[in-house]
Each structure stands twice: as C-alpha cells, then as structure tokens.
Design a protein around this motif. Sequence first.
Motif, PDB file in Angstrom:
ATOM      1  N   ASN A  58       0.855  -1.195   0.000  1.00  0.00           N
ATOM      2  CA  ASN A  58       0.000   0.000   0.000  1.00  0.00           C
ATOM      3  C   ASN A  58       0.885   1.238   0.000  1.00  0.00           C
ATOM      4  O   ASN A  58       1.540   1.546   0.998  1.00  0.00           O
ATOM      5  CB  ASN A  58      -0.908  -0.026   1.228  1.00  0.00           C
ATOM      6  CG  ASN A  58      -2.104   0.910   1.075  1.00  0.00           C
ATOM      7  OD1 ASN A  58      -2.254   1.570   0.044  1.00  0.00           O
ATOM      8  ND2 ASN A  58      -2.942   0.969   2.091  1.00  0.00           N
ATOM      9  N   ASN A 142      -1.719   5.150  -4.059  1.00  0.00           N
ATOM     10  CA  ASN A 142      -2.761   6.135  -3.774  1.00  0.00           C
ATOM     11  C   ASN A 142      -2.325   7.534  -4.167  1.00  0.00           C
ATOM     12  O   ASN A 142      -1.132   7.853  -4.215  1.00  0.00           O
ATOM     13  CB  ASN A 142      -3.088   6.113  -2.271  1.00  0.00           C
ATOM     14  CG  ASN A 142      -3.474   4.725  -1.796  1.00  0.00           C
ATOM     15  OD1 ASN A 142      -4.518   4.206  -2.157  1.00  0.00           O
ATOM     16  ND2 ASN A 142      -2.618   4.113  -0.980  1.00  0.00           N
ATOM     17  N   HIS A 155     -16.008   3.883   1.066  1.00  0.00           N
ATOM     18  CA  HIS A 155     -16.038   3.418   2.457  1.00  0.00           C
ATOM     19  C   HIS A 155     -14.829   2.540   2.765  1.00  0.00           C
ATOM     20  O   HIS A 155     -14.281   2.588   3.862  1.00  0.00           O
ATOM     21  CB  HIS A 155     -17.345   2.641   2.699  1.00  0.00           C
ATOM     22  CG  HIS A 155     -17.510   2.158   4.106  1.00  0.00           C
ATOM     23  ND1 HIS A 155     -17.862   3.003   5.141  1.00  0.00           N
ATOM     24  CD2 HIS A 155     -17.370   0.916   4.657  1.00  0.00           C
ATOM     25  CE1 HIS A 155     -17.939   2.307   6.267  1.00  0.00           C
ATOM     26  NE2 HIS A 155     -17.646   1.041   6.002  1.00  0.00           N
ATOM     27  N   ASP A 156     -14.412   1.750   1.782  1.00  0.00           N
ATOM     28  CA  ASP A 156     -13.256   0.869   1.964  1.00  0.00           C
ATOM     29  C   ASP A 156     -12.792   0.387   0.594  1.00  0.00           C
ATOM     30  O   ASP A 156     -13.502   0.534  -0.410  1.00  0.00           O
ATOM     31  CB  ASP A 156     -13.626  -0.330   2.846  1.00  0.00           C
ATOM     32  CG  ASP A 156     -12.405  -0.972   3.512  1.00  0.00           C
ATOM     33  OD1 ASP A 156     -11.267  -0.531   3.218  1.00  0.00           O
ATOM     34  OD2 ASP A 156     -12.595  -1.909   4.301  1.00  0.00           O
ATOM     35  N   ASP A 157     -11.571  -0.179   0.564  1.00  0.00           N
ATOM     36  CA  ASP A 157     -11.028  -0.804  -0.643  1.00  0.00           C
ATOM     37  C   ASP A 157     -10.943  -2.318  -0.423  1.00  0.00           C
ATOM     38  O   ASP A 157     -10.579  -2.772   0.663  1.00  0.00           O
ATOM     39  CB  ASP A 157      -9.613  -0.302  -0.946  1.00  0.00           C
ATOM     40  CG  ASP A 157      -9.596   1.092  -1.546  1.00  0.00           C
ATOM     41  OD1 ASP A 157     -10.549   1.854  -1.316  1.00  0.00           O
ATOM     42  OD2 ASP A 157      -8.611   1.416  -2.232  1.00  0.00           O
ATOM     43  N   PHE A 158     -11.251  -3.070  -1.472  1.00  0.00           N
ATOM     44  CA  PHE A 158     -11.019  -4.509  -1.469  1.00  0.00           C
ATOM     45  C   PHE A 158     -10.091  -4.855  -2.628  1.00  0.00           C
ATOM     46  O   PHE A 158     -10.318  -4.421  -3.765  1.00  0.00           O
ATOM     47  CB  PHE A 158     -12.330  -5.290  -1.634  1.00  0.00           C
ATOM     48  CG  PHE A 158     -13.219  -5.280  -0.428  1.00  0.00           C
ATOM     49  CD1 PHE A 158     -12.838  -5.920   0.747  1.00  0.00           C
ATOM     50  CD2 PHE A 158     -14.444  -4.633  -0.454  1.00  0.00           C
ATOM     51  CE1 PHE A 158     -13.668  -5.922   1.863  1.00  0.00           C
ATOM     52  CE2 PHE A 158     -15.284  -4.623   0.648  1.00  0.00           C
ATOM     53  CZ  PHE A 158     -14.894  -5.266   1.817  1.00  0.00           C
ATOM     54  N   GLN A 204     -21.405  -2.821   4.036  1.00  0.00           N
ATOM     55  CA  GLN A 204     -22.362  -2.104   4.870  1.00  0.00           C
ATOM     56  C   GLN A 204     -23.464  -1.538   3.973  1.00  0.00           C
ATOM     57  O   GLN A 204     -23.170  -0.921   2.941  1.00  0.00           O
ATOM     58  CB  GLN A 204     -21.674  -0.951   5.616  1.00  0.00           C
ATOM     59  CG  GLN A 204     -20.619  -1.384   6.614  1.00  0.00           C
ATOM     60  CD  GLN A 204     -21.199  -2.149   7.784  1.00  0.00           C
ATOM     61  OE1 GLN A 204     -22.342  -1.913   8.188  1.00  0.00           O
ATOM     62  NE2 GLN A 204     -20.420  -3.077   8.339  1.00  0.00           N
ATOM     63  N   TYR A 209     -17.924   0.921  -2.193  1.00  0.00           N
ATOM     64  CA  TYR A 209     -16.624   0.274  -2.053  1.00  0.00           C
ATOM     65  C   TYR A 209     -15.844   0.352  -3.358  1.00  0.00           C
ATOM     66  O   TYR A 209     -16.424   0.311  -4.457  1.00  0.00           O
ATOM     67  CB  TYR A 209     -16.802  -1.189  -1.647  1.00  0.00           C
ATOM     68  CG  TYR A 209     -17.404  -1.340  -0.268  1.00  0.00           C
ATOM     69  CD1 TYR A 209     -16.596  -1.474   0.858  1.00  0.00           C
ATOM     70  CD2 TYR A 209     -18.784  -1.314  -0.100  1.00  0.00           C
ATOM     71  CE1 TYR A 209     -17.148  -1.606   2.122  1.00  0.00           C
ATOM     72  CE2 TYR A 209     -19.355  -1.423   1.161  1.00  0.00           C
ATOM     73  CZ  TYR A 209     -18.527  -1.561   2.270  1.00  0.00           C
ATOM     74  OH  TYR A 209     -19.083  -1.665   3.527  1.00  0.00           O
ATOM     75  N   ARG A 210     -14.529   0.461  -3.209  1.00  0.00           N
ATOM     76  CA  ARG A 210     -13.650   0.374  -4.367  1.00  0.00           C
ATOM     77  C   ARG A 210     -13.092  -1.047  -4.435  1.00  0.00           C
ATOM     78  O   ARG A 210     -12.456  -1.521  -3.499  1.00  0.00           O
ATOM     79  CB  ARG A 210     -12.503   1.379  -4.263  1.00  0.00           C
ATOM     80  CG  ARG A 210     -11.545   1.334  -5.458  1.00  0.00           C
ATOM     81  CD  ARG A 210     -10.502   2.438  -5.369  1.00  0.00           C
ATOM     82  NE  ARG A 210      -9.621   2.441  -6.547  1.00  0.00           N
ATOM     83  CZ  ARG A 210      -8.726   3.406  -6.805  1.00  0.00           C
ATOM     84  NH1 ARG A 210      -8.606   4.431  -5.969  1.00  0.00           N
ATOM     85  NH2 ARG A 210      -7.982   3.337  -7.889  1.00  0.00           N
TER      86      ARG A 210
END
Length: 539
Positions: A58, A142, A155-158, A204, A209-210
């Motif tokens: 990351n 990023n 909201h979050d990355d997967f 959620q 989501y990404r």
Amino acid sequence: MSTLLLFLAFSLFSFSVVDAEDPQLFFNWTVSYSLQSPLGVAKKVIVINDQFPGPVVNLTTNNVVEVTIFNKLDEPFLMTWNGVLMRRNSWNDGVQGTNCPILPGQSWTYTFQVKDQIGSFFYFPSLGFQAAAGGYGPIRINNRIVIPIPFDFPHDDFDIMIGDWYNMDFQDMRASLDQGHALPKPDGILINSLPPYKANFTFQPGATYRLRISNVGLKTSLNFRIQGHKMLLIETEGSYTVKQYYSSLDIHVGQSFSVLVTANRPKKSYYMVASSRFVSKMLYGVAYVQYSGSNRIRTGRLPLGPSLYNYDYSMEQARSIRWDLAVGAARPNPQGSFHYGLIKITRTIVLQNGIAVENNQVRFTINGISFIYPDTPLKLADYFKIPNVFTIGEDTDQPTKHTPTLGTPVIDAYYRDFIEVVFQNNQSSIQTWHLDGYNFFVVGMEWGMWTPTLRSTYNMVDAIYRSTVQVYPLSWTAVLISLDNLGMWNLRSQDIEKRYLGQEVYMRVRGENLNAIPDPRDEIPIPANIIRCGRAKMS
C-alpha cells in the motif's frame, strides 16, 4: 578517478536522485513453500510471509520502496511488479533479462520509487513457472493528499485477485512443457486464493466500495460480475477512466481494474463471479458479497455473463473504455494535458505472434523468432559491454517470411522517440501483451490484418493509457508509446505457456551516444547491491 571510485560515486548519488525527501517504506518478505489444496488437490504453493495471496503493498505517489526478499525455495527466484513504471530503474524490474536471480538461501533488496504514478497493480514471480504456484499479491498506489481523487472517497477498498488455477505442481508443468507437451486446461478459478463459495466480502448497506480487481492467472481471460449490482469503472492500471457503469467486465491475463460498487440492494447476500472466457470448458470462481446484518446465504443460479465465445461483445467493451481527460492523477494537471494525437510518430513496429516447431517441441514466436535466455541478463551484458549475449536488430520492425528461429533479440529504440506498435494476431486464440516500464495509448483494435490506411480509424483523443492489452483472434491492436524511460524493458505475452516457450522480446531504450553514462536524472546508476551472474561475474 578509478572505475571502482566512479561506480561508488554514482551508486551513492543514485539515492539522492531517487528523491530521498519522499517517504520511504520498507518490506521484509520471506518466500517459501506451503502445502495447500485450493481445489482439493494438495500442491506446493509459494507464500510470502506465510500468506497467499501475499501482503498488500500500500503506497502513495512518489514513495520510495525497499522490498527485501529472503528466498527459502529450492530454486532461484525473482519478483516483478506488473504495471509499476519503475521510472529510470530497469535495474529493479525483476525479470530474467534485467536481474540475476536470488539463489536459494539468499536475499536481495529491490529499491524503486513509484514516481508520478497512481493506480491498481500486482506483483508475481517471474522465473520459470513459479507464477503457477502463487506468490502474487496486490499493489495500491494512492493519490497524494494534495491531489484529489475524481470520485467520492469510498467506504473501503477490497483487493480481489482472480485467476485460473492448476492442480499440477509448477515444476511438473515446467518439465512437461520442456518435454514438448502442451498445458492441459486449468482445473478451476480462484478468488483471493480460495475455491468457489469460500471467499466472503462484507458490505455495509448504503456504502460504496472500491474493488481493485486483477487477473493474476496464467492464461485465461475472465469475466467479472456481482449479482444485482452495477460496477462503475474508475481506473485501470494507473489511468482514471471516463466513468461508465458495467454489469460485467472482461479482465484479461495481467490486467487490473478499479470499480466502485454501492451496496444499494436488499439486505442479503449476492454472488461475486469470475468465469472463464474463450475456452471450451466453462469454469467459475464464486465468492459472496454479504450485506452486514443479514445472515441469509445466497443459493440458486449464478448470474449470467456474456456467452463463452462472444468476441464482439468483448471487443466493443474494450473500445468503450476511455481516458478521462478532465481529471488529474499523480499530478494536478489533467490527464488530457498530454496531447498524444499531435505528436509525430517516429517509428512503426509490427509484432506478429506465431507458432513454430523446434526439435519436436512447439515454440511460440514474435516475427518468426522464439526468445531464449542467455546465461547473463541482457541489462548487465549491455552495461558491461559483454559481447554475443543478445542481438540488436535480429527482431525486425516487420514480420518476415524466413524460417522461424531461436534467438535473443533486442529492439533498439531511442529515448524521447514516439513510436507506434501494432500487435498482429493471426492465430485462433486471444493474446495479451504487457510492456514493463511503460504505459501506452491503445488507439486501435479491429478484426483482420492491419495496414497503414487503418490509422484513420485510430482514437487520437482519449484512448485508454495502460500497460497490458489484449489482441483478439485474427485481429490487431495498435498502441502508441512515448519512450520516456531509459532501460532494458521486457515486452511479453502474459500467457505463461507462450512466454515460457519464447513469446517475448526486450526493448532497449537508450540515448544517442551508446557509450555515454546516462544522466542520473534519466536513469539511475547500477545499484551497489546488484547480483552478478553468468559472464557478468567477471566484469
């Protein structure tokens, strides 16, 4: 100044040119075997720090990265960074033509900077057939905080690694190819190393989501979809795309996409599917998207994708993916500030894939030449001026009618040139091509034979800018490349069988004076920790 002092001076200077003021990240990885049974048959899997897939890398634009790899396998090992541009630094590309391998029981540190880059990528083992045993993992780069992303923050990355899987041991696969046998069909499709119906992603309700999806398989194109949900495509291999919704996406071997998915359906579970394309046997990788607060597990039929051999659908989808000219990426200026359509093309290279038979073994070729590796990496041979390692000009700019041969060709190219490369596929199977160290503009894609008159059909405004592209059967794909990255770069088929049996080539991007030491601003000096092998040991 002596050669040794000059070498040390430039090695030390290289750290200052790699923008030492940018944040540095350090990773220590142990590469080893683990006996696992993803599809019910035990085999040796390559794990990184006991993880499969490996750890997420990351990063943020301009980070300097050091990855120290300890090789605990029973054979040499190299890791490559699929899609990471490795600016000025093919020394750390991690392929057999640029690096000596890390021997069993030894370690080596890769050092590179993710200069002026964002996006979704992955890493994988590049030697032999080791990629068939795993060893892969996701890379995120990023945006810097000062460069806004062109969509609402998710909201979050997967990270989602999809790919075909073989139950055969990778060393047995390699030996079988060496004996002249073709690979069988894959045994199944994995999602994040898990068999069908084992992976689970929790959403959620109402959140977006990404999903960063990479096809890390060996040779099979896959169609990816989520039951009842649209996917908003936002990025592919470091380029932000014009935002469009897709019900499913064809993702070819080596390609990475980012999509946004909103949990706006009734609160229950849904199927996530990766199914095979363009092969006689339909295979499915299946996971669950589970809405938080729901205990209901999805049953019933899987959502349908495109028909198995619908190439027209796939090509039309590929041509619909465009570069978003209005947004910034790694830099604040818009992506479209680089008007590639106004630049004069300095050279045209047509690369035609083919098949040949050598000593009763099927080999794969580019312009009639099947690539074989010498005992010394091409990059080291070039640097130390070691003769008779590779041949410049053996791989011509156009297909030839001569008898297919074995060779070690290198395409000689000049820094700052702007070239056109046409991939001509006269075979009945799909091809996927990747160029290390570069992105290119995918300006044309059509059925039949390419001719210069077809340039009138090119997209010279907002063609997608990426590093991996497919070429459909009996068709061609044209790309434009700005040669702004000095070094020795691998151009390869992403089909591991075809690559292993010769379907790759190297491109040497150099200044006009071959004997001059490159300015460190253009190419960093040879690293002080470089591993030497073959004839480079004596240099």
